[in-house]
Each structure stands twice: as C-alpha cells, then as structure tokens.
Scaffold this active site. Structure first.
Site, PDB file in Angstrom:
ATOM      1  N   HIS A   1      68.209 -29.729 -26.981  1.00  0.00           N
ATOM      2  CA  HIS A   1      68.601 -29.028 -25.758  1.00  0.00           C
ATOM      3  C   HIS A   1      69.477 -29.881 -24.851  1.00  0.00           C
ATOM      4  O   HIS A   1      70.172 -29.369 -23.987  1.00  0.00           O
ATOM      5  CB  HIS A   1      67.368 -28.513 -25.000  1.00  0.00           C
ATOM      6  CG  HIS A   1      66.599 -29.559 -24.261  1.00  0.00           C
ATOM      7  ND1 HIS A   1      65.498 -30.195 -24.792  1.00  0.00           N
ATOM      8  CD2 HIS A   1      66.753 -30.088 -23.030  1.00  0.00           C
ATOM      9  CE1 HIS A   1      65.014 -31.050 -23.915  1.00  0.00           C
ATOM     10  NE2 HIS A   1      65.762 -31.014 -22.827  1.00  0.00           N
TER      11      HIS A   1
ATOM     12  N   ASP B   1      63.706 -29.064 -31.569  1.00  0.00           N
ATOM     13  CA  ASP B   1      64.362 -29.694 -30.420  1.00  0.00           C
ATOM     14  C   ASP B   1      64.808 -31.114 -30.732  1.00  0.00           C
ATOM     15  O   ASP B   1      64.651 -32.026 -29.920  1.00  0.00           O
ATOM     16  CB  ASP B   1      63.446 -29.680 -29.196  1.00  0.00           C
ATOM     17  CG  ASP B   1      64.228 -29.920 -27.897  1.00  0.00           C
ATOM     18  OD1 ASP B   1      65.458 -29.816 -27.929  1.00  0.00           O
ATOM     19  OD2 ASP B   1      63.595 -30.232 -26.878  1.00  0.00           O
TER      20      ASP B   1
ATOM     21  N   GLY C   1      66.199 -35.697 -17.208  1.00  0.00           N
ATOM     22  CA  GLY C   1      66.986 -36.807 -17.722  1.00  0.00           C
ATOM     23  C   GLY C   1      66.256 -37.631 -18.759  1.00  0.00           C
ATOM     24  O   GLY C   1      66.856 -38.385 -19.516  1.00  0.00           O
ATOM     25  N   ASN C   2      64.912 -37.480 -18.849  1.00  0.00           N
ATOM     26  CA  ASN C   2      64.125 -38.221 -19.833  1.00  0.00           C
ATOM     27  C   ASN C   2      64.175 -37.607 -21.229  1.00  0.00           C
ATOM     28  O   ASN C   2      63.743 -38.242 -22.197  1.00  0.00           O
ATOM     29  CB  ASN C   2      62.656 -38.303 -19.402  1.00  0.00           C
ATOM     30  CG  ASN C   2      62.374 -39.468 -18.484  1.00  0.00           C
ATOM     31  OD1 ASN C   2      62.013 -39.279 -17.323  1.00  0.00           O
ATOM     32  ND2 ASN C   2      62.553 -40.680 -18.981  1.00  0.00           N
ATOM     33  N   SER C   3      64.648 -36.388 -21.332  1.00  0.00           N
ATOM     34  CA  SER C   3      64.644 -35.713 -22.637  1.00  0.00           C
ATOM     35  C   SER C   3      65.353 -36.547 -23.691  1.00  0.00           C
ATOM     36  O   SER C   3      66.470 -37.016 -23.495  1.00  0.00           O
ATOM     37  CB  SER C   3      65.337 -34.356 -22.541  1.00  0.00           C
ATOM     38  OG  SER C   3      64.459 -33.367 -22.146  1.00  0.00           O
TER      39      SER C   3
ATOM     40  N   LEU D   1      58.671 -16.285 -42.929  1.00  0.00           N
ATOM     41  CA  LEU D   1      58.259 -14.916 -43.242  1.00  0.00           C
ATOM     42  C   LEU D   1      59.163 -13.905 -42.558  1.00  0.00           C
ATOM     43  O   LEU D   1      59.344 -12.790 -43.046  1.00  0.00           O
ATOM     44  CB  LEU D   1      56.814 -14.678 -42.794  1.00  0.00           C
ATOM     45  CG  LEU D   1      55.712 -15.250 -43.681  1.00  0.00           C
ATOM     46  CD1 LEU D   1      54.363 -15.121 -42.991  1.00  0.00           C
ATOM     47  CD2 LEU D   1      55.688 -14.531 -45.031  1.00  0.00           C
ATOM     48  N   GLY D   2      59.702 -14.277 -41.398  1.00  0.00           N
ATOM     49  CA  GLY D   2      60.511 -13.331 -40.646  1.00  0.00           C
ATOM     50  C   GLY D   2      59.658 -12.296 -39.943  1.00  0.00           C
ATOM     51  O   GLY D   2      59.956 -11.105 -39.976  1.00  0.00           O
ATOM     52  N   VAL D   3      58.601 -12.768 -39.269  1.00  0.00           N
ATOM     53  CA  VAL D   3      57.681 -11.861 -38.603  1.00  0.00           C
ATOM     54  C   VAL D   3      57.402 -12.345 -37.194  1.00  0.00           C
ATOM     55  O   VAL D   3      57.418 -13.539 -36.923  1.00  0.00           O
ATOM     56  CB  VAL D   3      56.350 -11.752 -39.389  1.00  0.00           C
ATOM     57  CG1 VAL D   3      55.658 -13.105 -39.478  1.00  0.00           C
ATOM     58  CG2 VAL D   3      55.425 -10.705 -38.794  1.00  0.00           C
TER      59      VAL D   3
END
Length: 484
Positions: A205, A243, A323-325, A379-381
């Site tokens: 992100h 992420d 800013g820590n991300s 699975l797409g659920v």
C-alpha cells in the site's frame, strides 16, 4: 548471519534464533467472542486503500504510510540523485492538531484499523481565542557510535539494535509527476534492505498497490556517517493481498547493510520487540520505538468475507505511526520478525499495532523476486463465519455461510448455492475463514477440493467437488445482500 537472495539457488537465506535461546511453548490465544469479532479487512482485491491524503475515506483502511496530498501550488523539491547528499536539518511544519488520514481499516465491531496515511501539515495552537502557526526545526539524528556485539546468542540493547539497523532501514518516497514539469510527493513509508544486490521490502500500500506505474519511487538510505542518499528504485513486484512489495536499487558504489532476518513462529506473548521506521515521513527517518508482542495470530479478514484471503498478524504495542508502513519489527537479538503494516486509531484505543510475521512474508517475497508477482489457488467465494450463537438461533450448523461467488468460480457449476453452509473441506472440519485458507494454501491452481455443505431443506450434508482457480482471475463478485 547475513540474509540474502541467491539467484543461482533461487532461495532466500536467513539467520535463525540463537541456539542458546531456550525452547518456549507456542501460545496461541483464541480471538473470538461478540466483542472481539475478527477485523473486517485486509489486503486483497476488495481491500485497496489509496495512499493519498488528498482522497480521505473514513470507511477505507490501511496503515502507516504517510501520504502527502497533491498540492498543485507547491511542487515537491527535486529528489536528490544517486550519490547526492541530503542536507541535514530539514525545515518542516509539525502537526499539533490532527493528522490527515487517507485510509481506515474498518473493524467488524466498528473500530477503525487504519493503514494510517497521514501528512505532516501546518500546526495550529489556540491562544487568546485565536490561532497561530508554529514552526519547528527537525534535524536528523547523528550517527551512533554504539558498538554492536557479535552474533553470539546474547540479546542486544536498544541502542545496539538501533545502530545495527540504522543503515538497513530506508525511507520510501512515492512521487507523482504532473504537467510534465512538476513532481509531488504522493506518500512516504519505510522499508528494509534484504540483499546486497539491492532488494528492499516494503508494504504494497506504500506504493499504491497495483497503481504504482503512475508514480516514481525513490528510497533514502543512511550511510555510515549518517548522511542521507536518495536513490531511484524500481518495483520488482507486489502482492496487495499480503500487503508486500519488493523494490530494487542499483547497489553500485553503495555499501549496503543487509537486514538480519529471524523466525516469527517461536514468538510468545510478552517478548520484547523494537520497531524502526519513518513516522511522519523522512523528516523522522530511523525513529526507534519499543514494546512487546501483545498478541499472536490476530486475524484480519476481508471486509467482504472473501474466504481465500484470511491472514494472521503479530500484535504489538510498539508505537507505529503514519510512515512506519513497511519498516521492520525486530526481536531483541536484532533480527526481523515482522513487517509493520497497520494500527487501530479509533478514539479510546492505544498501542494496537499489527505486523506481518516474517515467516508468512518470506515465501511471498521470494516469489515476487523470482516471478514478479504472486498467483495463488482460490475458490472464488464470498462467505462469512456463523458463530455458535447464530447457529443455535437459526438451528443450523456452525460453518461458513456462502454469500456469493466470483464470476469465474467453479463452485456454481459444481452445484453449490448462495445460502449453503460449508462445514468441512477434504473431510476436515472447516468452521472459520482461516480453516478454509489452510486447506487451500497447500494446493495449486487447477487442483480439486471436496466441500461438505449443509443446505436448508435437506437432511444431512451434501458433498461437492470443485476446481480451484487463480486468485488473479476471479472475475466479478456476484453477491446477494442479507443476514446473518
């Protein structure tokens, strides 16, 4: 032991906990109950916080990159080129009242877990009924002369850890180029060097997930004398679901300090940790905070209840700010055991930060380096967990309530329907999103999975065989609203 990627071996090498460290029970607290419902969010297709303070969203989420809004009237200063030195003592305006936040990670219980993207802005202070602007000088901290003890199994002091990672932790700055002549700071975050050839890990992100092609990215590295060098970086790849992102810089002429990677699986509640990063942006580069491991295996799910995306995090009370991300969470042996990514910032809550366990991150990092992206089976659920109380109320079994399917999912073809309740996967009881994720994660795209479900109006359970699809080709979510 140094940690680096071996291109010829296609693997990452990492250090381990010292052999002298005593074995400890691996405590795994349960996280449940009406007042502690799993967090409703985290990086995946449905979870895309924009890292710009120019577009605040009180219902979005994400933490810890520090965005600076696009201000057409004030283009950002030209970034320092490779080898050029930043001047120490940059002049900034401090936030005294409030921080601009661009993303909020909504909790199921109404709390805001924010991937806090804040901007240092103009501070105001009331006096005699009016407001005044307050300026203050921020200088870079001097290089430390603390001696780092050998890696002989002894714990380090906070000062030794800070000295060890001063040149390994970097500032990540994202520039947006406009009009063909101006450059603006879009966001700032943290990262750390993992390889002598210039690979750097940060949060997805921080670089705006899949939109980073619209930006220019630099990293700022401290040398042994404390001087800062801003260097152009390229994105090797990213994985918005976990992420994680990997950047690369040209290492020529740089004496890169590689981070020592540890093991997160042997952490216990109460272990001391240190967070290093750039709260508020590069003005506070290399800030060091300390705390403990406050929780293990904290679950942050998708806000849409997508079953393929459950993740577990380390919880810490070490201060994690905008800013820590992307910065490292370290144990007292000076090893990276987590990657700081999120915090709860709602009123009345303090010291609730979250980090991606390094054991979870390393396979993803390696796949990004090798292939540039990460593709997983899915699975797409879209589904949600039925608590014991809800199941008893409606006289149905506990399990995962199917709310909808992605258009490319094989589940409708196999005969499953919205409203079915998944109770087992490949014969193993599956009552939570994490249970289902565990069953999926060791399979490949194209493999089959046997699902046992309960369907209203039918006696007993039913079994269906479905084929797993690629999580980057799910299609459109077709979901029916409703409760529970």
């Amino acid at each position: 032991m140094d940690n680096f990627y071996h291109p010829e071996k296609d693997e990452l090498t990492r250090g381990h906990e010292p052999a002298q460290q005593p074995a400890r029970a691996d405590y795994r607290p349960q996280y449940g109950g009406a007042d502690s419902a799993p967090y409703a969010a985290h990086p995946q297709a449905a979870y895309r916080p924009a890292p710009s303070a120019a577009q605040p969203d009180d219902t979005a989420r994400r933490a810890c990159s520090a965005p600076v809004g696009h201000n057409a009237a004030q283009p950002a200063a030209r970034p320092v080129q490779t080898g050029e030195k930043e001047k120490s003592g940059s002049f900034v305006r401090g936030v005294l009242i409030g921080v601009a936040v661009c993303a909020v990670l909504a909790l199921a219980i109404g709390l805001g877990v924010r991937l806090a993207s804040g901007a240092l802005g103009q501070g105001t202070a009331s006096g005699d009924g009016g407001k005044e602007t307050i300026d203050f000088q921020v200088s870079e901290s001097p290089a430390t002369n603390v001696e780092i003890i050998p890696d002989d199994g002894e714990k380090l002091t906070y000062a030794q850890i800070a000295a060890k990672f001063r040149c390994a932790v970097v500032s990540v700055t994202v520039y947006y180029d406009a009009y063909g002549w101006a450059s603006y700071v879009s966001s700032e975050g943290s990262g750390f060097i993992i390889d002598e050839s210039g690979y750097i890990v940060t949060n997805s992100h921080v670089i705006d997930d899949d939109n980073y092609a619209d930006y220019r990215i630099t990293v700022t590295i401290a040398d042994a004398n404390g001087e800062m060098n801003e260097i152009e970086a390229k994105v090797i790849g990213n994985d918005a679901r976990t992420d994680l992102a990997v950047l690369k810089i040209d290492p020529d002429g740089l004496n890169l300090v590689v981070s020592d990677l540890g093991v997160s699986s042997n952490l216990v509640l109460g272990d001391e940790v240190v967070a290093i990063g750039n709260p508020g942006g590069s003005q506070f580069a290399g800030s060091v905070t300390n705390g403990i491991i406050s929780g293990i295996d904290r679950i942050i799910d998708s806000d849409t209840g997508t079953a393929d995306n459950a993740m577990k995090y380390l919880q810490t009370n070490a201060a994690i700010n905008p800013g820590n991300s992307g910065g490292p969470l370290l144990n007292m042996y000076g090893k990276v055991i987590g990657i700081n990514t999120a915090k709860i910032v709602d009123e009345g809550y303090e010291g609730l930060g979250f980090a991606i366990p390094i054991d979870t991150a390393l396979p993803i990092i390696q796949q990004i380096i090798e292939e540039g992206s990460v593709v997983r089976p899915a699975l797409g659920v879209s589904c949600s967990e039925l608590s014991k109380q809800t199941a008893q109320l409606y006289d149905v079994p506990e399990g995962l309530l199917i709310r909808g399917f992605y258009s490319n999912s094989d589940m409708p073809r196999a005969g499953l329907e919205v409203g079915d309740i998944i109770v087992a996967c490949d014969g193993v009881e599956t009552l939570t999103l994490v249970d289902l994720q565990k069953a999926i994660e060791n399979k490949n795209v194209g493999d089959t999975m046997e699902l046992t479900v309960f369907r209203a109006g039918r006696s007993g359970t039913m079994t269906f065989t479905v084929t797993l699809i690629a999580d980057n080709d799910l299609g459109e979510l077709i979901q029916k609203p409703g409760r529970p």
